[in-house]
Design a protein around this motif. Sequence first.
Motif, short mmCIF file in Angstrom:
data_model
loop_
_atom_site.label_atom_id
_atom_site.label_comp_id
_atom_site.label_asym_id
_atom_site.label_seq_id
_atom_site.Cartn_x
_atom_site.Cartn_y
_atom_site.Cartn_z
N ASP A 85 0.81 -1.23 0.00
CA ASP A 85 0.00 0.00 0.00
C ASP A 85 0.84 1.27 0.00
N ILE A 86 2.15 1.15 0.07
CA ILE A 86 3.04 2.33 0.05
C ILE A 86 3.44 2.63 -1.39
N LYS A 87 3.23 3.88 -1.82
CA LYS A 87 3.59 4.27 -3.18
C LYS A 87 5.10 4.37 -3.32
N LEU A 88 5.59 4.07 -4.53
CA LEU A 88 7.02 4.13 -4.81
C LEU A 88 7.30 5.34 -5.71
N CYS A 89 8.42 6.00 -5.43
CA CYS A 89 8.73 7.26 -6.09
C CYS A 89 10.24 7.39 -6.20
N LEU A 90 10.73 7.95 -7.30
CA LEU A 90 12.16 8.16 -7.40
C LEU A 90 12.46 9.52 -8.02
N SER A 91 13.68 10.01 -7.74
CA SER A 91 14.16 11.28 -8.29
C SER A 91 15.44 11.02 -9.06
N SER A 92 15.60 11.74 -10.18
CA SER A 92 16.77 11.52 -11.02
C SER A 92 17.12 12.80 -11.77
N ASN A 93 18.38 12.90 -12.16
CA ASN A 93 18.79 14.00 -13.04
C ASN A 93 18.42 13.72 -14.49
N GLY A 94 18.00 12.50 -14.79
CA GLY A 94 17.50 12.15 -16.11
C GLY A 94 18.52 11.57 -17.06
N LEU A 95 19.80 11.64 -16.74
CA LEU A 95 20.82 11.19 -17.68
C LEU A 95 20.73 9.68 -17.95
N ALA A 96 20.56 8.87 -16.91
CA ALA A 96 20.47 7.41 -17.07
C ALA A 96 19.03 6.92 -17.12
N LEU A 97 18.08 7.82 -16.92
CA LEU A 97 16.68 7.41 -16.76
C LEU A 97 16.11 6.67 -17.96
N PRO A 98 16.37 7.07 -19.22
CA PRO A 98 15.76 6.35 -20.34
C PRO A 98 16.09 4.87 -20.39
N ASP A 99 17.20 4.48 -19.79
CA ASP A 99 17.61 3.07 -19.82
C ASP A 99 16.77 2.19 -18.91
N HIS A 100 15.95 2.80 -18.03
CA HIS A 100 15.25 2.01 -17.01
C HIS A 100 13.74 2.24 -16.99
N ILE A 101 13.21 2.91 -18.00
CA ILE A 101 11.78 3.25 -18.00
C ILE A 101 10.91 2.00 -17.95
N ASP A 102 11.24 0.98 -18.73
CA ASP A 102 10.41 -0.23 -18.76
C ASP A 102 10.36 -0.90 -17.38
N GLU A 103 11.50 -0.96 -16.71
CA GLU A 103 11.51 -1.56 -15.37
C GLU A 103 10.73 -0.71 -14.37
N ILE A 104 10.83 0.61 -14.49
CA ILE A 104 10.08 1.51 -13.62
C ILE A 104 8.59 1.26 -13.74
N VAL A 105 8.12 1.15 -14.97
CA VAL A 105 6.69 0.90 -15.20
C VAL A 105 6.29 -0.48 -14.68
N ALA A 106 7.14 -1.46 -14.91
CA ALA A 106 6.83 -2.83 -14.47
C ALA A 106 6.71 -2.93 -12.96
N MET A 107 7.42 -2.09 -12.21
CA MET A 107 7.37 -2.12 -10.75
C MET A 107 6.29 -1.21 -10.18
N ASN A 108 5.46 -0.65 -11.05
CA ASN A 108 4.37 0.25 -10.61
C ASN A 108 4.89 1.49 -9.91
N VAL A 109 6.04 1.98 -10.33
CA VAL A 109 6.53 3.28 -9.85
C VAL A 109 5.82 4.33 -10.71
N ASP A 110 4.81 4.96 -10.15
CA ASP A 110 4.02 5.88 -10.98
C ASP A 110 4.26 7.34 -10.65
N HIS A 111 5.37 7.65 -9.94
CA HIS A 111 5.78 9.02 -9.68
C HIS A 111 7.29 9.12 -9.87
#
Length: 488
Positions: free
Chosen positions: A151-177
Amino acid sequence: MSAPLIPISGLTVANRQKMSATLGQAGCSKSACGSSAGPADMDPVVWAKVKDHPCYSEEAHLYFARMHVAVAPACNIQCHYCNRKFDCANESRPGVVSERLTPEQAAHKVLAVAAQVPQLSVLGVAGPGDAACDWRRTKATFEAVAERLPDIKLCLSSNGLALPDHIDEIVAMNVDHVTVTINTIDPEIGAEIIGWIVHNRKRYTGVEAATILRDRQLQSLDMLRDRGVLVKVNSVLIPGINDAHLIEVNRAVKARGAFLHNIMPLISDPAHGTHFGLTGQRGPTPAELKQVQDACDGGARLMRHCRQCRADAVGLLGEDRGGEFSLDSLPDEVEDAPEARAAYRAWVAGERADRAAAAERADRAAAGVADRVLFAVCTRGSGRINQHFGKATEFQIYEADGDGIRFVGHRRADNYCLGGIGDEERMAHIVQVLDGVAYVLCQKIGERPRQTLARAGIEAIDDLGSDYIETAIAAVVQARTAQTAQRA
């Protein structure tokens, strides 16, 4: 300019009770509602994602707590405003932590906090480096917490440089913020803000580095938007470098579907050891920050309640209980208490409906105000005036005018009282922090600080304690309007 100060401290108990009864009846606000459907102008699916997230909802930050775990120390950028100093418990700024954790330690700590803090609704990884750069640790932490606390929401912060490499995994883990820091979309300006980046195992500097970073950041926004992930963009306001440019940044991130834009002041102090701090780059004044934020109105939705949290912060925004949950203080075995969190969320739903009705009526009560009036509020949360002036380490700033009553930001200051004794140097700084404010609303204030504020043209009011903030402001506004009419 604020309107001339008119003393309001003569509000009687009977008048206060009458005002509370008038403004405190149940109902639904135009902007925030206790119902599951949420505000009329927001998609119910989006409302479900943000209603309990204290960073993505201004209203939620009155009720819900966040927790950051410091599991990601590695970073692929050196920004001129950043120095990830370790073990500095008395500082409140991004990148600072007292304990770096393994994913296993982090999951255990989150479980312990959740068992004792029913307000907890969000777990974030915000460093102390970059959550996407140190992705292996970030992912392992999220997987462990999601298994134990669904029931705890997951959230992460990034500078964006490496972020495109992990978007699919982020979505798969239900990180919606996801929060992405974007300080500029102009590489020439970017070269003044960053020292270097490391991308694909190669180091870049100058305009070339800033161009790569900008392109990866905008790519991240596009990818996250297309997958239905809510994005908050953080921008650090650096006077003389990107202040005038942030309007363009606001337009650009809105065009790419960012849900929220958070324009934050540069924290610049030589003691922090940052490039900007050591070279004398100043941060903006509260008035300069508000001016830039106001100039962005009409663009991307603005976040004005950010506290620039530590990478190991725990608790409501504006408070940090991280020191209560050091690793050596945690029990070996922790029993979760999901029923306590569920009961708290049910209470919040009812409180929201009541406060929303009060806020709507307060807006109508303020409709006759011709001039803008600023209020500084001492509060410990729940949308009420419930803190003594001497204990306040920040003031929530509200604005009242003919368009209603609204939250416009917060201003930090060291608390006036130390061990029950007032500190006059701190008081002098508080007066500076409250520049432009007409009224301070608090639960209690001593005569000496009251007089100091009065000499600065600020009236302190402490007979509206425990009222909703909007209700109290409406009471002051109505009394002010009535006194003005009598004098006319």
